[in-house]
Structures are given as structure tokens and as C-alpha cells.
Design a protein around this motif. Structure first.
Motif, PDB file in Angstrom:
ATOM      1  N   LYS A 186       0.851  -1.197   0.000  1.00  0.00           N
ATOM      2  CA  LYS A 186       0.000   0.000   0.000  1.00  0.00           C
ATOM      3  C   LYS A 186       0.884   1.243   0.000  1.00  0.00           C
ATOM      4  O   LYS A 186       0.575   2.241  -0.626  1.00  0.00           O
ATOM      5  CB  LYS A 186      -0.892  -0.028   1.245  1.00  0.00           C
ATOM      6  N   ALA A 187       2.005   1.172   0.734  1.00  0.00           N
ATOM      7  CA  ALA A 187       2.902   2.333   0.866  1.00  0.00           C
ATOM      8  C   ALA A 187       4.301   1.862   1.241  1.00  0.00           C
ATOM      9  O   ALA A 187       4.515   0.697   1.579  1.00  0.00           O
ATOM     10  CB  ALA A 187       2.360   3.283   1.928  1.00  0.00           C
ATOM     11  N   SER A 199       3.145   6.766  -1.185  1.00  0.00           N
ATOM     12  CA  SER A 199       2.201   5.823  -1.770  1.00  0.00           C
ATOM     13  C   SER A 199       2.962   4.911  -2.734  1.00  0.00           C
ATOM     14  O   SER A 199       3.915   5.330  -3.377  1.00  0.00           O
ATOM     15  CB  SER A 199       1.076   6.555  -2.497  1.00  0.00           C
ATOM     16  N   ARG A 252       5.640   7.589  -7.289  1.00  0.00           N
ATOM     17  CA  ARG A 252       5.322   7.514  -5.866  1.00  0.00           C
ATOM     18  C   ARG A 252       5.115   8.924  -5.325  1.00  0.00           C
ATOM     19  O   ARG A 252       5.858   9.840  -5.660  1.00  0.00           O
ATOM     20  CB  ARG A 252       6.436   6.807  -5.113  1.00  0.00           C
ATOM     21  N   MET A 290       2.951  11.078   1.068  1.00  0.00           N
ATOM     22  CA  MET A 290       1.678  11.214   1.764  1.00  0.00           C
ATOM     23  C   MET A 290       1.828  11.990   3.066  1.00  0.00           C
ATOM     24  O   MET A 290       0.870  12.544   3.575  1.00  0.00           O
ATOM     25  CB  MET A 290       1.099   9.822   2.051  1.00  0.00           C
ATOM     26  N   CYS A 298      -0.998   5.170   6.725  1.00  0.00           N
ATOM     27  CA  CYS A 298      -1.334   4.240   5.641  1.00  0.00           C
ATOM     28  C   CYS A 298      -2.725   3.654   5.797  1.00  0.00           C
ATOM     29  O   CYS A 298      -3.238   3.044   4.868  1.00  0.00           O
ATOM     30  CB  CYS A 298      -0.316   3.115   5.582  1.00  0.00           C
ATOM     31  N   THR A 336      -7.506   6.154   3.670  1.00  0.00           N
ATOM     32  CA  THR A 336      -7.588   6.127   2.214  1.00  0.00           C
ATOM     33  C   THR A 336      -8.016   7.494   1.732  1.00  0.00           C
ATOM     34  O   THR A 336      -9.058   8.000   2.132  1.00  0.00           O
ATOM     35  CB  THR A 336      -8.594   5.071   1.738  1.00  0.00           C
TER      36      THR A 336
END
Length: 99
Positions: free
Chosen positions: A25-26, A44, A52, A55, A68, A71
Motif C-alpha cells: 500500500k505504501a 504511496s 510515488r 503522503m 497508511c 484512504t
């Protein structure tokens, strides 16, 4: 069911697995700031490193891991922003006033 812990990839990198058992996911990367303190950057995941997106950053691995869980939905600006805007809520297009 609890969320899985980040998987250590190397000394300064962790992979965060969530819904997909194969793709992360990350990525969490540990860096040092000017004072020599650890800072954990959450990116991300994308197979292409150039795609990428940062975040956020946190002072601990545990806090970075919590980033993470959230969403975020990216806005789609492929339409002409001067005339219409597609709201994130998925509602119908509405006129956007620009003087």
C-alpha cells in the motif's frame, strides 16, 4: 482482525501491506533531519519510483504506519476546471464561477 505490521525491507525502508497480499500500500523511509532526529516519510506505492507520492511524514514508525490506514481519494482534474468541476462526493457536475 488487526492490521499487519510494516515489513522491513532494509535498514531504512519498510513496506506497508494492507488489502493486497502481493502489492504494498505504501513505503516508509527513515531519514535524518537537520538535528539528527529520525523522520519517517510515507510514500504511496507504485512500481515506477517516479510515480510515488509523498503522503506525509511522522517522527515514529508507528505514527507513519497509521497514515497508511487512511484512504484518500485523488481529485480527477482531467476535465476542464474553468467550466465544470466534478465534486469528490460523486455528485453531478456543477458550474464553477471564475471571474
Amino acid at each position: 482482525m488487526s492490521k499487519p505490521r510494516p515489513i522491513r525491507f532494509d535498514v531504512n525502508t519498510w513496506l506497508v501491506m494492507r488489502g493486497d497480499p502481493v502489492l504494498p500500500k505504501a513505503i516508509i523511509e527513515r531519514r535524518k533531519d537537520r538535528r539528527g532526529q529520525d523522520v519517517y516519510f510515507v510514500l504511496s506505492w507504485d512500481l515506477d519510483p517516479g510515480k510515488r507520492v509523498l503522503m506525509g511524514s511522522k517522527p515514529s514508525l508507528e505514527e507513519a504506519d497509521t497514515l497508511c490506514c487512511t484512504t484518500y481519494r485523488r481529485a480527477d482534474w482531467s476535465t476542464d476546471r474553468r467550466t465544470t468541476q466534478e465534486p469528490v462526493t460523486g455528485m453531478t457536475k456543477q458550474p464553477l464561477f471564475i471571474p
